[in-house]
Design a protein around this motif. Structure first.
Motif, PDB file in Angstrom:
ATOM      1  N   LEU A  99       4.679   5.877   2.757  1.00  0.00           N
ATOM      2  CA  LEU A  99       4.659   7.156   3.469  1.00  0.00           C
ATOM      3  C   LEU A  99       4.979   6.970   4.948  1.00  0.00           C
ATOM      4  O   LEU A  99       5.664   7.810   5.558  1.00  0.00           O
ATOM      5  CB  LEU A  99       3.303   7.830   3.277  1.00  0.00           C
ATOM      6  CG  LEU A  99       2.997   8.293   1.845  1.00  0.00           C
ATOM      7  CD1 LEU A  99       1.555   8.747   1.724  1.00  0.00           C
ATOM      8  CD2 LEU A  99       3.950   9.413   1.423  1.00  0.00           C
ATOM      9  N   ASN A 100       4.501   5.883   5.544  1.00  0.00           N
ATOM     10  CA  ASN A 100       4.818   5.607   6.942  1.00  0.00           C
ATOM     11  C   ASN A 100       6.320   5.468   7.170  1.00  0.00           C
ATOM     12  O   ASN A 100       6.819   5.756   8.265  1.00  0.00           O
ATOM     13  CB  ASN A 100       4.123   4.320   7.399  1.00  0.00           C
ATOM     14  CG  ASN A 100       2.626   4.491   7.568  1.00  0.00           C
ATOM     15  OD1 ASN A 100       2.134   5.616   7.690  1.00  0.00           O
ATOM     16  ND2 ASN A 100       1.894   3.382   7.542  1.00  0.00           N
ATOM     17  N   ARG A 112      -4.133  13.868   7.458  1.00  0.00           N
ATOM     18  CA  ARG A 112      -4.161  13.304   8.815  1.00  0.00           C
ATOM     19  C   ARG A 112      -2.854  13.597   9.557  1.00  0.00           C
ATOM     20  O   ARG A 112      -2.865  13.977  10.737  1.00  0.00           O
ATOM     21  CB  ARG A 112      -4.395  11.794   8.735  1.00  0.00           C
ATOM     22  CG  ARG A 112      -4.511  11.135  10.126  1.00  0.00           C
ATOM     23  CD  ARG A 112      -4.857   9.664  10.026  1.00  0.00           C
ATOM     24  NE  ARG A 112      -3.794   8.890   9.382  1.00  0.00           N
ATOM     25  CZ  ARG A 112      -3.868   8.369   8.176  1.00  0.00           C
ATOM     26  NH1 ARG A 112      -4.981   8.545   7.442  1.00  0.00           N
ATOM     27  NH2 ARG A 112      -2.872   7.676   7.665  1.00  0.00           N
ATOM     28  N   GLU A 113      -1.733  13.437   8.881  1.00  0.00           N
ATOM     29  CA  GLU A 113      -0.440  13.655   9.531  1.00  0.00           C
ATOM     30  C   GLU A 113      -0.244  15.120   9.910  1.00  0.00           C
ATOM     31  O   GLU A 113       0.369  15.421  10.942  1.00  0.00           O
ATOM     32  CB  GLU A 113       0.690  13.207   8.603  1.00  0.00           C
ATOM     33  CG  GLU A 113       0.782  11.712   8.381  1.00  0.00           C
ATOM     34  CD  GLU A 113       1.133  10.955   9.650  1.00  0.00           C
ATOM     35  OE1 GLU A 113       2.060  11.401  10.362  1.00  0.00           O
ATOM     36  OE2 GLU A 113       0.463   9.934   9.952  1.00  0.00           O
ATOM     37  N   ARG A 161       8.164   8.633   8.574  1.00  0.00           N
ATOM     38  CA  ARG A 161       7.815   9.286   9.844  1.00  0.00           C
ATOM     39  C   ARG A 161       9.020   9.512  10.742  1.00  0.00           C
ATOM     40  O   ARG A 161       9.102  10.518  11.455  1.00  0.00           O
ATOM     41  CB  ARG A 161       6.775   8.438  10.584  1.00  0.00           C
ATOM     42  CG  ARG A 161       5.372   8.548  10.043  1.00  0.00           C
ATOM     43  CD  ARG A 161       4.450   7.569  10.737  1.00  0.00           C
ATOM     44  NE  ARG A 161       3.044   7.852  10.494  1.00  0.00           N
ATOM     45  CZ  ARG A 161       2.072   7.006  10.767  1.00  0.00           C
ATOM     46  NH1 ARG A 161       2.356   5.813  11.285  1.00  0.00           N
ATOM     47  NH2 ARG A 161       0.816   7.322  10.524  1.00  0.00           N
ATOM     48  N   ALA A 207      -6.009   8.290  -1.247  1.00  0.00           N
ATOM     49  CA  ALA A 207      -5.352   7.758  -0.047  1.00  0.00           C
ATOM     50  C   ALA A 207      -4.188   8.638   0.374  1.00  0.00           C
ATOM     51  O   ALA A 207      -3.954   8.852   1.575  1.00  0.00           O
ATOM     52  CB  ALA A 207      -4.874   6.329  -0.312  1.00  0.00           C
ATOM     53  N   ILE A 208      -3.448   9.154  -0.598  1.00  0.00           N
ATOM     54  CA  ILE A 208      -2.295  10.012  -0.289  1.00  0.00           C
ATOM     55  C   ILE A 208      -2.762  11.326   0.319  1.00  0.00           C
ATOM     56  O   ILE A 208      -2.187  11.814   1.308  1.00  0.00           O
ATOM     57  CB  ILE A 208      -1.458  10.240  -1.564  1.00  0.00           C
ATOM     58  CG1 ILE A 208      -0.781   8.932  -1.990  1.00  0.00           C
ATOM     59  CG2 ILE A 208      -0.413  11.329  -1.340  1.00  0.00           C
ATOM     60  CD1 ILE A 208      -0.131   8.999  -3.359  1.00  0.00           C
ATOM     61  N   GLU A 267       0.833  -1.197   0.000  1.00  0.00           N
ATOM     62  CA  GLU A 267       0.000   0.000   0.000  1.00  0.00           C
ATOM     63  C   GLU A 267       0.869   1.250   0.000  1.00  0.00           C
ATOM     64  O   GLU A 267       1.943   1.284   0.616  1.00  0.00           O
ATOM     65  CB  GLU A 267      -0.916   0.008   1.241  1.00  0.00           C
ATOM     66  CG  GLU A 267      -1.940  -1.109   1.268  1.00  0.00           C
ATOM     67  CD  GLU A 267      -2.951  -0.981   0.141  1.00  0.00           C
ATOM     68  OE1 GLU A 267      -3.279   0.169  -0.240  1.00  0.00           O
ATOM     69  OE2 GLU A 267      -3.398  -2.025  -0.366  1.00  0.00           O
ATOM     70  N   THR A 310       0.394   3.935   1.533  1.00  0.00           N
ATOM     71  CA  THR A 310       0.514   4.499   2.877  1.00  0.00           C
ATOM     72  C   THR A 310       1.657   3.853   3.658  1.00  0.00           C
ATOM     73  O   THR A 310       2.233   4.487   4.546  1.00  0.00           O
ATOM     74  CB  THR A 310      -0.810   4.328   3.649  1.00  0.00           C
ATOM     75  OG1 THR A 310      -1.223   2.963   3.572  1.00  0.00           O
ATOM     76  CG2 THR A 310      -1.889   5.223   3.067  1.00  0.00           C
ATOM     77  N   GLU A 328      -5.511  11.898   1.942  1.00  0.00           N
ATOM     78  CA  GLU A 328      -6.002  11.617   3.294  1.00  0.00           C
ATOM     79  C   GLU A 328      -4.840  11.419   4.270  1.00  0.00           C
ATOM     80  O   GLU A 328      -4.886  11.908   5.406  1.00  0.00           O
ATOM     81  CB  GLU A 328      -6.885  10.363   3.261  1.00  0.00           C
ATOM     82  CG  GLU A 328      -7.482   9.998   4.625  1.00  0.00           C
ATOM     83  CD  GLU A 328      -8.294   8.712   4.564  1.00  0.00           C
ATOM     84  OE1 GLU A 328      -8.594   8.150   5.637  1.00  0.00           O
ATOM     85  OE2 GLU A 328      -8.615   8.259   3.440  1.00  0.00           O
ATOM     86  N   TRP A 329      -3.803  10.727   3.853  1.00  0.00           N
ATOM     87  CA  TRP A 329      -2.667  10.465   4.737  1.00  0.00           C
ATOM     88  C   TRP A 329      -1.977  11.777   5.131  1.00  0.00           C
ATOM     89  O   TRP A 329      -1.689  12.009   6.317  1.00  0.00           O
ATOM     90  CB  TRP A 329      -1.672   9.532   4.050  1.00  0.00           C
ATOM     91  CG  TRP A 329      -0.588   9.015   4.961  1.00  0.00           C
ATOM     92  CD1 TRP A 329      -0.599   7.864   5.677  1.00  0.00           C
ATOM     93  CD2 TRP A 329       0.676   9.643   5.254  1.00  0.00           C
ATOM     94  NE1 TRP A 329       0.564   7.718   6.407  1.00  0.00           N
ATOM     95  CE2 TRP A 329       1.364   8.806   6.159  1.00  0.00           C
ATOM     96  CE3 TRP A 329       1.285  10.833   4.852  1.00  0.00           C
ATOM     97  CZ2 TRP A 329       2.627   9.114   6.655  1.00  0.00           C
ATOM     98  CZ3 TRP A 329       2.544  11.144   5.356  1.00  0.00           C
ATOM     99  CH2 TRP A 329       3.197  10.287   6.246  1.00  0.00           C
ATOM    100  N   ASN A 340      -4.270   6.118  -6.321  1.00  0.00           N
ATOM    101  CA  ASN A 340      -3.633   6.477  -5.052  1.00  0.00           C
ATOM    102  C   ASN A 340      -3.886   7.893  -4.564  1.00  0.00           C
ATOM    103  O   ASN A 340      -3.586   8.202  -3.411  1.00  0.00           O
ATOM    104  CB  ASN A 340      -2.116   6.279  -5.178  1.00  0.00           C
ATOM    105  CG  ASN A 340      -1.740   4.823  -5.319  1.00  0.00           C
ATOM    106  OD1 ASN A 340      -1.850   4.036  -4.383  1.00  0.00           O
ATOM    107  ND2 ASN A 340      -1.288   4.453  -6.509  1.00  0.00           N
TER     108      ASN A 340
END
Length: 914
Positions: free
Chosen positions: A636-637, A910-911, A640, A903-904, A631, A633, A906-907, A900
């Protein structure tokens, strides 16, 4: 120990004979020249009728004749100075050259036709002689084929017999090129405009200078004489054997015979340049540059390391450099960064000249790496050469790989360490079949990142498997450099282990499932659907077991313990990390549980992994996401932990991978939250170096210097206020400082760009004025790039128009300037429209870089349709393969954005909300 040179009486006698022939040739050519200029008109480019002869079935020269030696006389008629005119097309300038050549060859198969290669030359006066009997053989016809073969076909009244030795004499006329190919003109200004003659013959332009057997395996010795203006110096592949003044206008310079070499390595220059010597116990080394640059010491750094690098290779390979001299020359114009001509290495100025206090650490690294690369070629490529261009990776891969060792030896603080294009189905194998690389355009396409970077990567992998000591023993003089063992070495390198890596497109992704211990491989592609269209099913690569006796397929780092064994089950929730130190040319994917453990470890304590492996995890995660194996995400994780990261490599790989996200989304609503996230992540790195940055100073540690430059780039481009304030203030201080530049050389490229981006016409015009007035190559390059950073579309459009004027933007800088503008989101559409309107002009340097830059953001059906239309309606030449790759990449982009984007967005939202 250095070898001593002794000239025998026999050789001395031969020199006497040669001198007589040289003077005779000079007198003949000067008479021809005086006759030519009596008309006061330059010789026009010759035109020839299309041959009606049936061509041989292939593009290659027949192997019935084997060249032994060439005797070449060349007379470029260019004036080095034109006081009244500054344009090379002035009627006072002369862009013609005259020449004659005698090639001696052996006939190994009876024939009544001689085939050579010749292009854009008016060839005449063909004479064939049987060297065994001294009998002349009548030429019945001589035709130049005006097609892709470039054949010069010479028909004889009687056949050449097998085993006989023959010679062919030809006279020819040509035109000095203004397009940086063949024999070309280069210009510079030191008070008045000055001109020089240089050559760039790789891969297939020797035929533009003299008729020859222009294929890499048809090697011969070269005996060269250059007739040139009295106030100039001529440099060639070998050391000078004689030089004399002929009359009040001309002199000649003759050179000792070269080693047996390929035609693409033939080189000479005619200029008023001056030299900086290097120290070496046996070889005379000189670095030539413009007199002003030499006097200012700009060639000193290159000169200081060249002898050391040459000695390193001599010790490493166990064989001395085979000539008595090595010249390097910094040219104002060169199509490539450098060219490895044997004994006369040519460089673009920015790849060789270094000005203390102006050039950055990046410039110094580039110079060291480029010199190391070109000197490696004196062995890999020059001494031992691939048979045909489909195996050019053996030249470029070895030189790229070996250059890292050489630089580490002379500059150990540099700590120097390309998968991406190889992940497309329209990529090519390292070593494609010869029949697929026949036309010159196909040969040129082989000089790409796959050839250089993948070639080096698979060699690094091989060295890791067999051990560095075993690897280098395999390529030392006792093996690789013995010509009769080249086939054996090719078998060793390719057939046994390397064949899957060189004959197949791309590379594998290794998937490890830590819950059941299963390991498998498949061809890694960004677009799986492309596999069924382009790629053979069942691609497999050899994953050789390590030489320690272990049964492991790949190195594993399990928990905190490094070990090698064939156990891939995770016990007690431990994580498993594969491909330690990234020595394998493959990517690694894991089951979701192992990915979660690895990323959790990164956030808790990233330093449990060394920097290279932290970068590896980020790189693999993003590539797996682009290939839809994980995925997006998850990728992207993996970023962090960066708010705590101060090492350069993880940040560098993050920036490189996020570039794709940037170009896909910098015109959409995703970009705002993405910038906000990166602003927060980079604060720690930026603030850790801010004490240096605000004072325009740099850390002592080399890696930290790179981190500082990257931190400013990420912080400013993502609008961190304190970074933008710093960059605009530094630039304003320079504008108000009466020409004293207060910005540290390391920081100039990024400060210039960010300040021009944040500013307007005043800042742009200031940078343009400095670009025009600067004589320092690295400073000009930094300013040229910075000018493309403005957000003002009318300034970008004006800048594009400047690329059509060679007095403003050199031809060799046209494609990179347009590409820089295209990478700017404000200039992307402008650049795409511009190259279509002016394709014939802007594509003169192949157009490869342009295609990649102007299509990088294409992610809609409309843009794909435009690209398809471009492919159908334009003569793409060597850029054709890049267009095909761009079409495939655009298909990938369209699908990736569609799947994508939500989802990107949204990520990132959120961050940044937390």
């Amino acid at each position: 120990m250095p070898k001593t040179s002794v000239v025998s009486k026999a050789i001395a006698a031969a020199f006497v004979v040669l001198t007589v022939s040289v003077i005779g040739g000079i007198i003949t050519m000067i008479i021809l020249y005086k006759t030519e200029i009596s008309t006061m008109n330059p010789t026009p480019r010759p035109t020839r009728p299309v041959s009606t002869t049936v061509l041989p079935p292939v593009m290659r020269l027949p192997k019935n004749l084997i060249p032994l030696s060439y005797k070449v006389f060349l007379m470029p008629q260019l004036y080095t100075r034109i006081i009244e005119k500054v344009n090379v097309t002035s009627p006072n300038q002369t862009m013609d050259f005259l020449g004659n050549s005698t090639v001696s060859f052996q006939c190994v198969e009876r024939t009544s036709t001689i085939y050579l290669k010749s292009m854009n030359l008016a060839v005449s006066n063909g004479k064939v002689k049987n060297e065994n009997t001294n009998k002349m053989i009548e030429v019945s016809a001589m035709k130049t084929h005006r097609d892709d073969t470039n054949f010069l076909e010479i028909q004889l009244r009687e056949a050449l017999e097998e085993g006989g030795n023959y010679s062919l004499f030809l006279t020819f006329k040509g035109e000095i090129s203004e397009n940086l190919d063949g024999m070309y003109v280069s210009t510079y200004v030191e008070g008045v405009p000055e001109f020089l003659v240089a050559t760039q013959l790789e891969p297939a332009d020797a035929r533009k200078v003299f008729p020859c057997f222009d294929e890499p395996d048809m090697k011969a010795e070269f005996h060269v004489t250059i007739i040139h203006r009295r106030d100039t110096i001529a440099l060639g592949n070998a050391e000078i054997s004689g030089s004399n003044i002929v009359d009040d206008e001309w002199k000649y310079t003759s050179f000792h015979p070269t080693p047996k070499m390929s035609t693409y390595l033939f080189a000479f220059t005619v200029s008023e340049f001056t030299a900086t010597p290097s120290t070496h116990e046996r070889v005379q080394i000189n670095t030539y540059a413009r007199p002003e640059a030499t006097a200012a010491g700009h060639a000193q750094y290159a000169a200081s390391i060249t002898g050391k690098i040459l000695s390193f290779y001599e010790n490493y390979f166990g064989i001395d450099y085979t000539q008595k001299k090595l010249d390097q020359i910094a040219l104002p114009d060169l199509a490539a960064a450098a060219m490895e001509n044997w004994g006369l290495v040519t460089y673009y100025e920015g790849s060789l000249l270094y000005e203390e206090g102006v050039s950055s650490v990046l410039n110094k690294e580039q110079i060291a790496t480029t010199i190391a690369h070109e000197l490696a070629h004196q062995w890999f490529g020059n001494l031992v050469t691939m048979k045909w261009w489909n195996d050019v990776w053996l030249n470029e891969g070895f030189a790229t790989y070996m250059s890292l060792f050489a630089v580490d030896n002379v500059e150990p603080t540099f700590q120097l360490v390309t998968f991406e294009m190889d992940a497309l189905a329209s990529s090519h194998p390292l070593s494609p079949p010869q029949e697929e690389v026949q036309k010159t355009s196909s040969i040129i396409q082989m000089f790409n990142s796959i050839t250089y970077c993948k070639g080096a990567a698979v060699l690094r992998m091989l060295a890791d498997i067999v051990g560095e000591r075993v690897f280098i023993e395999g390529v030392k003089v006792s093996n690789y450099f013995k010509p009769h063992l080249v086939d054996m070495v090719a078998h060793w390198l390719v057939a046994r282990f390397m064949e899957p890596w060189t004959k197949q497109i791309g590379y594998p992704v290794i998937t490890i499932n830590t819950t059941n211990g299963e390991v498998n491989q498949k061809h890694f592609l960004f677009n799986d659907s492309a596999e069924s269209r382009h790629v053979k099913i069942g691609y497999m690569w050899n994953l050789v077991r390590v030489s320690t006796g272990s049964t492991a397929l790949i190195n594993i780092f399990k928990g905190p313990i490094l070990f090698k064994k064939d156990e891939f089950l995770s016990k007690n929730g431990e994580w498993i990390l594969a491909n330690i130190n990234c020595t394998g040319y493959y990517r690694v994917n894991y089951n979701p549980e192992n990915w979660d453990r690895l990323l959790t470890q990164l956030e808790i304590d990233p330093h449990r992994f060394p920097p290279m492996n932290r970068g590896q995890l980020i790189d693999n995660a993003f590539f797996m996401a682009r290939a839809k194996l994980v995925e997006v995400t998850l990728a992207l994780n993996s970023t962090r932990f960066l708010r705590k990261e101060l090492d350069f490599l993880p940040w560098q790989l993050t920036v490189r991978n996020l570039e794709y996200f940037v170009v896909m989304f910098d015109r959409s609503e995703v970009y705002g939250p993405m910038q906000a996230y990166l602003r927060e992540q980079v604060k720690g790195l930026y603030n850790s170096l801010r004490n240096y940055t605000d004072k325009s100073t740099i850390p002592k540690d080399h890696s930290s210097q790179h981190s500082q430059m990257l931190a400013i780039e990420v912080a400013c481009s993502n609008e961190l206020p304190e970074c933008l304030e710093m960059a605009t203030k530094m630039f304003a201080d320079w504008m108000n400082s009466n020409n004293t530049n207060p910005i540290h050389p390391n920081l100039r490229s990024v400060i210039y760009c960010q300040a021009v981006a944040a500013g307007g016409k005043k800042e742009w015009d200031f940078a343009w004025a400095r670009y025009q007035s600067s004589s320092d190559t690295s400073e000009k390059e930094q300013l040229r790039v910075a000018l493309s950073c403005t957000k003002k579309t009318w300034l970008l459009n004006r800048y594009l128009e400047y690329t059509l004027d060679p007095d403003k933007i050199r031809l060799m800088d046209v494609d990179s300037t347009i590409s820089d503008i295209a990478w700017n989101p404000a200039g992307h559409a402008l650049a795409w429209n511009f190259i279509r309107a002016h394709w014939d002009y802007v594509s003169q340097q192949d157009g490869d870089m342009l295609i990649n830059a102007v299509t990088s953001r294409f992610s809609t059906q409309f843009e794909l349709d435009e690209l398809e239309r471009f492919k159908a309606e334009y003569d793409l030449g060597p850029a054709a393969n890049e267009v095909y790759q761009a079409i495939e990449q655009t298909h990938v982009n369209i699908q990736w954005v569609r799947e994508n984007k939500d989802a990107i967005l949204e990520w990132f939202e959120r961050e940044t909300a937390e």
